[in-house]
Design a protein around this motif. Structure first.
Motif, PDB file in Angstrom:
ATOM      1  N   PRO A  52       4.588  -5.721   3.588  1.00 35.78           N
ATOM      2  CA  PRO A  52       3.625  -6.452   2.926  1.00 35.78           C
ATOM      3  C   PRO A  52       4.068  -7.142   1.534  1.00 35.78           C
ATOM      4  CG  PRO A  52       2.680  -4.369   3.141  1.00 35.78           C
ATOM      5  CD  PRO A  52       4.140  -4.301   3.366  1.00 35.78           C
ATOM      6  N   THR A  53       3.492  -8.492   1.248  1.00 32.65           N
ATOM      7  CA  THR A  53       4.194  -9.179   0.061  1.00 32.65           C
ATOM      8  C   THR A  53       2.959  -9.278  -1.016  1.00 32.65           C
ATOM      9  OG1 THR A  53       3.650 -11.175   1.204  1.00 32.65           O
ATOM     10  CG2 THR A  53       5.834 -10.348   1.657  1.00 32.65           C
ATOM     11  N   ASN A  54       3.479  -9.833  -2.020  1.00 40.40           N
ATOM     12  CA  ASN A  54       2.600 -10.397  -3.219  1.00 40.40           C
ATOM     13  C   ASN A  54       1.591  -9.097  -3.789  1.00 40.40           C
ATOM     14  OD1 ASN A  54       3.907 -12.890  -3.254  1.00 40.40           O
ATOM     15  ND2 ASN A  54       2.566 -13.740  -1.523  1.00 40.40           N
ATOM     16  N   LEU A  55       1.955  -7.948  -3.838  1.00 41.27           N
ATOM     17  CA  LEU A  55       1.197  -7.044  -4.231  1.00 41.27           C
ATOM     18  C   LEU A  55       0.901  -7.209  -5.689  1.00 41.27           C
ATOM     19  CD1 LEU A  55      -0.198  -4.033  -4.162  1.00 41.27           C
ATOM     20  CD2 LEU A  55       1.991  -3.151  -4.638  1.00 41.27           C
ATOM     21  N   THR A  56      -0.519  -7.478  -5.961  1.00 44.36           N
ATOM     22  CA  THR A  56      -0.647  -7.477  -7.208  1.00 44.36           C
ATOM     23  C   THR A  56      -2.071  -6.706  -7.963  1.00 44.36           C
ATOM     24  OG1 THR A  56      -2.399  -9.686  -6.600  1.00 44.36           O
ATOM     25  CG2 THR A  56      -0.168 -10.097  -7.136  1.00 44.36           C
ATOM     26  N   THR A  57      -2.249  -6.601  -9.066  1.00 50.72           N
ATOM     27  CA  THR A  57      -3.349  -5.903  -9.816  1.00 50.72           C
ATOM     28  C   THR A  57      -4.605  -7.042  -9.965  1.00 50.72           C
ATOM     29  OG1 THR A  57      -1.853  -4.284 -10.653  1.00 50.72           O
ATOM     30  CG2 THR A  57      -4.219  -4.662 -11.646  1.00 50.72           C
ATOM     31  N   THR A  58      -5.619  -6.718  -9.389  1.00 52.29           N
ATOM     32  CA  THR A  58      -6.654  -7.585  -9.518  1.00 52.29           C
ATOM     33  C   THR A  58      -7.873  -7.047 -10.325  1.00 52.29           C
ATOM     34  OG1 THR A  58      -7.805  -6.736  -7.586  1.00 52.29           O
ATOM     35  CG2 THR A  58      -6.371  -8.618  -7.101  1.00 52.29           C
ATOM     36  N   GLY A  59      -7.786  -5.888 -10.655  1.00 53.71           N
ATOM     37  CA  GLY A  59      -8.633  -5.269 -11.661  1.00 53.71           C
ATOM     38  C   GLY A  59      -8.367  -3.732 -12.346  1.00 53.71           C
ATOM     39  N   LEU A  60      -8.595  -3.688 -13.574  1.00 58.21           N
ATOM     40  CA  LEU A  60      -8.273  -2.339 -14.310  1.00 58.21           C
ATOM     41  C   LEU A  60      -9.660  -1.713 -14.717  1.00 58.21           C
ATOM     42  CD1 LEU A  60      -4.991  -3.068 -15.901  1.00 58.21           C
ATOM     43  CD2 LEU A  60      -5.159  -1.885 -13.898  1.00 58.21           C
ATOM     44  N   GLY A  61      -9.861  -0.605 -14.437  1.00 58.41           N
ATOM     45  CA  GLY A  61     -10.818   0.238 -15.075  1.00 58.41           C
ATOM     46  C   GLY A  61     -10.376   1.468 -15.973  1.00 58.41           C
ATOM     47  N   LYS A  62     -11.079   2.256 -16.759  1.00 61.14           N
ATOM     48  CA  LYS A  62     -10.812   3.171 -17.541  1.00 61.14           C
ATOM     49  C   LYS A  62      -9.803   4.217 -16.740  1.00 61.14           C
ATOM     50  CE  LYS A  62     -15.084   5.858 -17.746  1.00 61.14           C
ATOM     51  NZ  LYS A  62     -15.965   6.239 -18.406  1.00 61.14           N
ATOM     52  N   ASP A  63     -10.132   4.318 -15.359  1.00 59.26           N
ATOM     53  CA  ASP A  63      -9.576   5.436 -14.506  1.00 59.26           C
ATOM     54  C   ASP A  63      -9.372   4.786 -13.133  1.00 59.26           C
ATOM     55  OD1 ASP A  63     -12.427   5.246 -13.584  1.00 59.26           O
ATOM     56  OD2 ASP A  63     -12.750   7.350 -13.303  1.00 59.26           O
ATOM     57  N   SER A  64      -9.335   3.528 -13.095  1.00 61.06           N
ATOM     58  CA  SER A  64      -9.001   2.991 -11.687  1.00 61.06           C
ATOM     59  C   SER A  64      -8.072   1.773 -11.770  1.00 61.06           C
ATOM     60  CB  SER A  64     -10.405   2.748 -11.144  1.00 61.06           C
ATOM     61  OG  SER A  64     -10.849   1.502 -11.737  1.00 61.06           O
ATOM     62  N   VAL A  65      -7.629   1.322 -10.655  1.00 59.87           N
ATOM     63  CA  VAL A  65      -6.983  -0.026 -10.504  1.00 59.87           C
ATOM     64  C   VAL A  65      -7.406  -0.487  -9.099  1.00 59.87           C
ATOM     65  CG1 VAL A  65      -4.935   1.060  -9.327  1.00 59.87           C
ATOM     66  CG2 VAL A  65      -4.592  -0.985 -10.512  1.00 59.87           C
ATOM     67  N   SER A  66      -7.643  -1.775  -9.055  1.00 62.04           N
ATOM     68  CA  SER A  66      -7.748  -2.637  -7.799  1.00 62.04           C
ATOM     69  C   SER A  66      -6.320  -3.425  -7.323  1.00 62.04           C
ATOM     70  CB  SER A  66      -8.916  -3.371  -7.996  1.00 62.04           C
ATOM     71  OG  SER A  66     -10.205  -2.803  -8.173  1.00 62.04           O
ATOM     72  N   LEU A  67      -6.393  -3.486  -6.061  1.00 57.23           N
ATOM     73  CA  LEU A  67      -4.998  -3.962  -5.604  1.00 57.23           C
ATOM     74  C   LEU A  67      -5.171  -5.022  -4.408  1.00 57.23           C
ATOM     75  CD1 LEU A  67      -2.575  -0.876  -5.517  1.00 57.23           C
ATOM     76  CD2 LEU A  67      -2.678  -2.380  -7.430  1.00 57.23           C
ATOM     77  N   ARG A  68      -4.441  -6.031  -4.385  1.00 56.54           N
ATOM     78  CA  ARG A  68      -4.378  -6.962  -3.141  1.00 56.54           C
ATOM     79  C   ARG A  68      -3.007  -7.333  -3.076  1.00 56.54           C
ATOM     80  NH1 ARG A  68      -8.220 -10.070  -1.192  1.00 56.54           N
ATOM     81  NH2 ARG A  68      -9.655  -9.572  -2.763  1.00 56.54           N
ATOM     82  N   TRP A  69      -3.048  -7.527  -1.709  1.00 57.79           N
ATOM     83  CA  TRP A  69      -1.481  -7.925  -1.119  1.00 57.79           C
ATOM     84  C   TRP A  69      -1.832  -8.936   0.144  1.00 57.79           C
ATOM     85  CZ3 TRP A  69      -4.013  -3.242  -1.206  1.00 57.79           C
ATOM     86  CH2 TRP A  69      -4.371  -2.709   0.137  1.00 57.79           C
ATOM     87  N   ASN A  70      -0.612  -9.298   0.446  1.00 59.49           N
ATOM     88  CA  ASN A  70      -0.675 -10.066   1.786  1.00 59.49           C
ATOM     89  C   ASN A  70       0.101  -9.320   3.031  1.00 59.49           C
ATOM     90  OD1 ASN A  70      -1.873 -12.370   0.259  1.00 59.49           O
ATOM     91  ND2 ASN A  70       0.196 -13.251   0.082  1.00 59.49           N
ATOM     92  N   SER A  71      -0.489  -9.453   3.991  1.00 63.21           N
ATOM     93  CA  SER A  71       0.152  -8.550   5.034  1.00 63.21           C
ATOM     94  C   SER A  71       1.515  -9.238   5.588  1.00 63.21           C
ATOM     95  CB  SER A  71      -0.757  -8.999   6.683  1.00 63.21           C
ATOM     96  OG  SER A  71      -0.082  -8.232   7.569  1.00 63.21           O
TER      97      SER A  71
END
Length: 245
Positions: A182-201
């Motif tokens: 996969p490509t372009n792995l990025t962080t789309t959100g940060l919480g106090k105990d979490s992280v949200s990620l997005r990427w391209n297939s």
């Protein structure tokens, strides 16, 4: 394609694995009883003084414990190794070795080393001298051959101390990753105990994605989407994220 996988949960040395040391044998016991060198029944592992218990450690792990051996060590460097069975990885184009590990040294004496047999000699792919722990994935494609082996070793470094502890490993995996990355792995959100990620297939029709977060409280999840949220993390802590199709 998976060539080798070991999690040691049954408390038994994997078939065809070898113990590479002088006259030592497998014995049952707690993780630091000082009565043996190799054990596969360690489930009460202590936290490393630098890094804590690896997040991947679960059930039994494999241990090289040198509490009683160090005092008899010569001033020459002595290696005590767990050696995997031989696997034929010929033709692998994206060969990876992954493992969880913990290392405890005495006054920074002793080194945890991981080496790969390239059909001619042992090649070092990882080394840890200071106390620590972690989860590592290493590209070993360049060493692929018909008789590939991996050895996990504790090197005494010539110490004669009787208080050297040693190293522990879990979740050993050798596999060829055949899907495009996969490509372009990025962080789309940060919480106090979490992280949200997005990427391209990396391909047109992936079956799923495996997302790994390496660090305290990290996790491995499987999803069919190109995004996910990982929870249960610690604030003000660094993590490494990986995505595999």
């Amino acid at each position: 394609q998976t060539y080798l996988q070991a999690d040691f949960n049954n408390g038994i040395k994997p078939a065809q694995w070898e113990l590479d040391s002088a006259g030592t044998s497998v014995q049952a016991g707690t993780c630091q009883d000082g009565s043996r060198v190799f054990s596969f029944t360690c489930s009460d592992y202590p936290a490393s003084s630098a890094g804590g218990v690896p997040p991947g450690f679960a059930g039994n792990v494999a241990v090289i414990d040198l509490d009683n051996v160090g005092g008899a060590a010569s001033t020459a460097d002595s290696l005590y190794c767990l050696v995997t069975d031989t696997v034929n990885t010929t033709g692998a184009t994206n060969l990876e070795l992954s493992f969880d590990w913990e290392h405890e040294s005495f006054v920074n004496t002793g080194t945890f080393r991981v080496e790969v047999w390239d059909s001619t000699s042992w090649q070092q792919v990882f080394s840890q001298g200071a106390d620590g722990s972690g989860s590592n994935t290493i590209d070993i494609t360049t060493y692929s051959n018909s008789d590939l082996r991996v050895r996990f070793c504790f090197s005494t470094g010539g110490s004669t101390s009787a208080n050297i502890w040693g190293s522990a490993i879990d979740n050993v995996l050798i596999q060829n990753i055949s899907c495009p990355a996969p490509t372009n792995l990025t962080t789309t959100g940060l919480g106090k105990d979490s992280v949200s990620l997005r990427w391209n297939s990396g391909s047109n029709n992936p079956l799923n994605y495996i997302v790994r977060i390496q660090g305290p409280g990290g996790d491995t999840v499987t999803t069919t989407d190109t995004n996910t949220t990982i929870k249960g993390l610690q604030a003000n802590t660094s993590y490494k994220a990986q995505v595999q199709e």
